[in-house]
Scaffold this active site. Sequence first.
Site, PDB file in Angstrom:
ATOM      1  N   ASN A 107      -0.387   8.397   2.362  1.00  0.00           N
ATOM      2  CA  ASN A 107      -0.500   9.845   2.221  1.00  0.00           C
ATOM      3  C   ASN A 107       0.401  10.577   3.236  1.00  0.00           C
ATOM      4  O   ASN A 107       1.296   9.976   3.821  1.00  0.00           O
ATOM      5  CB  ASN A 107      -1.952  10.305   2.291  1.00  0.00           C
ATOM      6  CG  ASN A 107      -2.229  11.403   1.276  1.00  0.00           C
ATOM      7  OD1 ASN A 107      -1.518  12.404   1.250  1.00  0.00           O
ATOM      8  ND2 ASN A 107      -3.216  11.200   0.438  1.00  0.00           N
ATOM      9  N   ARG A 108       0.160  11.882   3.411  1.00  0.00           N
ATOM     10  CA  ARG A 108       1.131  12.735   4.100  1.00  0.00           C
ATOM     11  C   ARG A 108       0.793  12.999   5.555  1.00  0.00           C
ATOM     12  O   ARG A 108      -0.380  13.115   5.908  1.00  0.00           O
ATOM     13  CB  ARG A 108       1.230  14.075   3.358  1.00  0.00           C
ATOM     14  CG  ARG A 108       1.849  13.913   1.979  1.00  0.00           C
ATOM     15  CD  ARG A 108       1.728  15.172   1.137  1.00  0.00           C
ATOM     16  NE  ARG A 108       2.411  14.980  -0.137  1.00  0.00           N
ATOM     17  CZ  ARG A 108       1.890  14.320  -1.176  1.00  0.00           C
ATOM     18  NH1 ARG A 108       0.668  13.817  -1.095  1.00  0.00           N
ATOM     19  NH2 ARG A 108       2.580  14.168  -2.280  1.00  0.00           N
ATOM     20  N   HIS A 133       3.521   8.241   2.557  1.00  0.00           N
ATOM     21  CA  HIS A 133       3.380   6.806   2.261  1.00  0.00           C
ATOM     22  C   HIS A 133       4.290   5.915   3.104  1.00  0.00           C
ATOM     23  O   HIS A 133       4.907   4.976   2.596  1.00  0.00           O
ATOM     24  CB  HIS A 133       3.647   6.558   0.771  1.00  0.00           C
ATOM     25  CG  HIS A 133       2.612   7.153  -0.145  1.00  0.00           C
ATOM     26  ND1 HIS A 133       1.324   7.404   0.246  1.00  0.00           N
ATOM     27  CD2 HIS A 133       2.689   7.538  -1.453  1.00  0.00           C
ATOM     28  CE1 HIS A 133       0.643   7.913  -0.774  1.00  0.00           C
ATOM     29  NE2 HIS A 133       1.447   8.021  -1.810  1.00  0.00           N
ATOM     30  N   HIS A 206      -1.785   1.410  -4.178  1.00  0.00           N
ATOM     31  CA  HIS A 206      -1.347   2.510  -5.042  1.00  0.00           C
ATOM     32  C   HIS A 206      -1.176   2.060  -6.495  1.00  0.00           C
ATOM     33  O   HIS A 206      -0.144   2.321  -7.121  1.00  0.00           O
ATOM     34  CB  HIS A 206      -0.051   3.119  -4.497  1.00  0.00           C
ATOM     35  CG  HIS A 206       0.127   4.571  -4.831  1.00  0.00           C
ATOM     36  ND1 HIS A 206      -0.012   5.063  -6.111  1.00  0.00           N
ATOM     37  CD2 HIS A 206       0.416   5.630  -4.048  1.00  0.00           C
ATOM     38  CE1 HIS A 206       0.205   6.360  -6.090  1.00  0.00           C
ATOM     39  NE2 HIS A 206       0.463   6.743  -4.852  1.00  0.00           N
ATOM     40  N   TYR A 208      -1.410   2.247 -10.420  1.00  0.00           N
ATOM     41  CA  TYR A 208      -1.447   3.314 -11.431  1.00  0.00           C
ATOM     42  C   TYR A 208      -2.212   2.749 -12.622  1.00  0.00           C
ATOM     43  O   TYR A 208      -1.659   2.017 -13.436  1.00  0.00           O
ATOM     44  CB  TYR A 208      -0.034   3.675 -11.876  1.00  0.00           C
ATOM     45  CG  TYR A 208       0.686   4.647 -10.974  1.00  0.00           C
ATOM     46  CD1 TYR A 208       1.061   4.291  -9.681  1.00  0.00           C
ATOM     47  CD2 TYR A 208       1.027   5.927 -11.425  1.00  0.00           C
ATOM     48  CE1 TYR A 208       1.747   5.172  -8.866  1.00  0.00           C
ATOM     49  CE2 TYR A 208       1.717   6.817 -10.612  1.00  0.00           C
ATOM     50  CZ  TYR A 208       2.065   6.434  -9.337  1.00  0.00           C
ATOM     51  OH  TYR A 208       2.747   7.314  -8.532  1.00  0.00           O
ATOM     52  N   ASP A 275      -4.484  15.882  -7.185  1.00  0.00           N
ATOM     53  CA  ASP A 275      -3.752  15.126  -6.170  1.00  0.00           C
ATOM     54  C   ASP A 275      -4.434  15.467  -4.845  1.00  0.00           C
ATOM     55  O   ASP A 275      -3.856  16.115  -3.978  1.00  0.00           O
ATOM     56  CB  ASP A 275      -2.266  15.519  -6.180  1.00  0.00           C
ATOM     57  CG  ASP A 275      -1.390  14.482  -5.484  1.00  0.00           C
ATOM     58  OD1 ASP A 275      -1.951  13.542  -4.898  1.00  0.00           O
ATOM     59  OD2 ASP A 275      -0.159  14.620  -5.537  1.00  0.00           O
ATOM     60  N   GLN A 312      -7.865   9.270  -2.275  1.00  0.00           N
ATOM     61  CA  GLN A 312      -6.936  10.168  -2.946  1.00  0.00           C
ATOM     62  C   GLN A 312      -7.060   9.912  -4.436  1.00  0.00           C
ATOM     63  O   GLN A 312      -6.879   8.788  -4.899  1.00  0.00           O
ATOM     64  CB  GLN A 312      -5.495   9.900  -2.475  1.00  0.00           C
ATOM     65  CG  GLN A 312      -4.458  10.866  -3.030  1.00  0.00           C
ATOM     66  CD  GLN A 312      -4.406  12.201  -2.288  1.00  0.00           C
ATOM     67  OE1 GLN A 312      -5.089  12.387  -1.271  1.00  0.00           O
ATOM     68  NE2 GLN A 312      -3.601  13.142  -2.768  1.00  0.00           N
ATOM     69  N   GLU A 340      -6.923   5.887  -4.449  1.00  0.00           N
ATOM     70  CA  GLU A 340      -6.437   5.243  -3.226  1.00  0.00           C
ATOM     71  C   GLU A 340      -7.445   5.468  -2.101  1.00  0.00           C
ATOM     72  O   GLU A 340      -7.420   6.517  -1.453  1.00  0.00           O
ATOM     73  CB  GLU A 340      -5.102   5.871  -2.820  1.00  0.00           C
ATOM     74  CG  GLU A 340      -4.049   5.890  -3.911  1.00  0.00           C
ATOM     75  CD  GLU A 340      -3.024   7.007  -3.700  1.00  0.00           C
ATOM     76  OE1 GLU A 340      -2.341   7.023  -2.672  1.00  0.00           O
ATOM     77  OE2 GLU A 340      -2.907   7.883  -4.574  1.00  0.00           O
TER      78      GLU A 340
HETATM   79  C1  GLA Z   1       0.347   9.889  -3.994  1.00  0.00           C
HETATM   80  C2  GLA Z   1       0.541  11.290  -3.634  1.00  0.00           C
HETATM   81  C3  GLA Z   1       1.139  12.020  -4.767  1.00  0.00           C
HETATM   82  C4  GLA Z   1       2.417  11.376  -5.195  1.00  0.00           C
HETATM   83  C5  GLA Z   1       2.189   9.955  -5.535  1.00  0.00           C
HETATM   84  C6  GLA Z   1       3.495   9.296  -5.834  1.00  0.00           C
HETATM   85  O1  GLA Z   1      -0.712   9.706  -4.824  1.00  0.00           O
HETATM   86  O2  GLA Z   1      -0.639  11.916  -3.205  1.00  0.00           O
HETATM   87  O3  GLA Z   1       1.384  13.337  -4.381  1.00  0.00           O
HETATM   88  O4  GLA Z   1       3.322  11.432  -4.152  1.00  0.00           O
HETATM   89  O5  GLA Z   1       1.555   9.315  -4.455  1.00  0.00           O
HETATM   90  O6  GLA Z   1       4.287  10.034  -6.666  1.00  0.00           O
END
Ligand code: GLA
Length: 376
Positions: A107-108, A133, A206, A208, A275, A312, A340
């Site tokens: 995350n950020r 990430h 992560h 999908y 998100d 997340q 996540e």
């Molecule tokens: C995470 C982030 C999203 C995006 C995805 C990858 O889940 O929270 O904003 O960046 O990864 O695209």
Amino acid sequence: MTLLRVLLRYPGLAALLSLPLAAADSDSVTKQPFGTADDQPITLYTMTNAHSISVSIMNYGGTVVKLLAPDRHGNIDDIVLGFDDLSGYLAEKGGPYFGATIGRYGNRIAKGQFSLDGHSYQLATNDGPNALHGGVKGFDKRVWQAKVISTEPPSILFSRTSQDGEEGYPGTLTASVRVTLTEKNELKLFYTAKTDKPTVVNLTHHGYFNLGGEGNGTILGEYLTLNADAYTPVDSTLIPTGEIKSVEGTPMDFRKPTAIGDRIQQVGGKPIGYDHNYVLNGYGAGVRWIATVLDPKSGRVMKVSSDQPGIQFYSGNFLDGTLTGKKGHVYQQYDALALEPQHFPDSPNEPKFPSVVLKPGDIYHSTIIYAFDIAK
Ligand code: GLA
């Protein structure tokens, strides 16, 4: 005797039949060469259990490449997005972390900056002004060491050493992920890390997921339940404002099973969708149930458990039809979801959030379990 065993006993037969021969540690784990990255050989490990669940994972990024699971009629589909070959993952516009192990910080982190013990650090930024990430070349883009540590149940240990200063992070970090597939249809991920200088750590997975099968439409009709009474609202760059807000009466409320598409338009954001980090109930009491996804069409169910404080929930908002994945499938917005389990975004800059600081002598650990089932 399985076909694999026959072929391993008579390797000439495989050549005669022009079959690719994967080396087997047992029927439950096979290994297959999967190309080269950073001049190092990449191997795809496939773990299979007796209930037709099979997980293929490679040592590039500790990435789950394939996850096969039966639906209620016994049809087996691949339920994760990704690419057929390593080249898809290595391409300049490679996947947005499809199936990857994320680190050093999932995350950020706002502006890629934080202070620790009086030192200021500037990380690589790779998401507008922020670090996302793990940076430009995070753990998802690194070659890991891999070792089969058990065949019953199949279990593989991935490990890597992240050098002091990698992507701007302080301290040499030795990290590992033990990946196990159980006979209870659980994909268990157990993360550990240690450091030689104070640093911050937040590892996660992560994947999908699309329980209806990758390339089979969106996840908007799948039902999500989250064990969370609150979430962390974000600014326009997806950095938490610091507020912990109740989900009550908002489109963020997934305390009861709700179709993901029901209220997604009300969530807003650019692009529109979920998100967000949820503040999970029961933090501190070890591994507990945190989320369930049900696909009513296929009957597939995924239950997520973890010891982490947050999760997340990302509804694949940034997928926009520019990536072609497995079998030529073009991935469109909402074609998959990510769940996540992790610490909250930007925790290094939010003293109120649970701490992500790792000190020398301490051991970071995290457990994530994705368990698969079929609705009756
Ligand atoms: C995470 C982030 C999203 C995006 C995805 C990858 O889940 O929270 O904003 O960046 O990864 O695209």
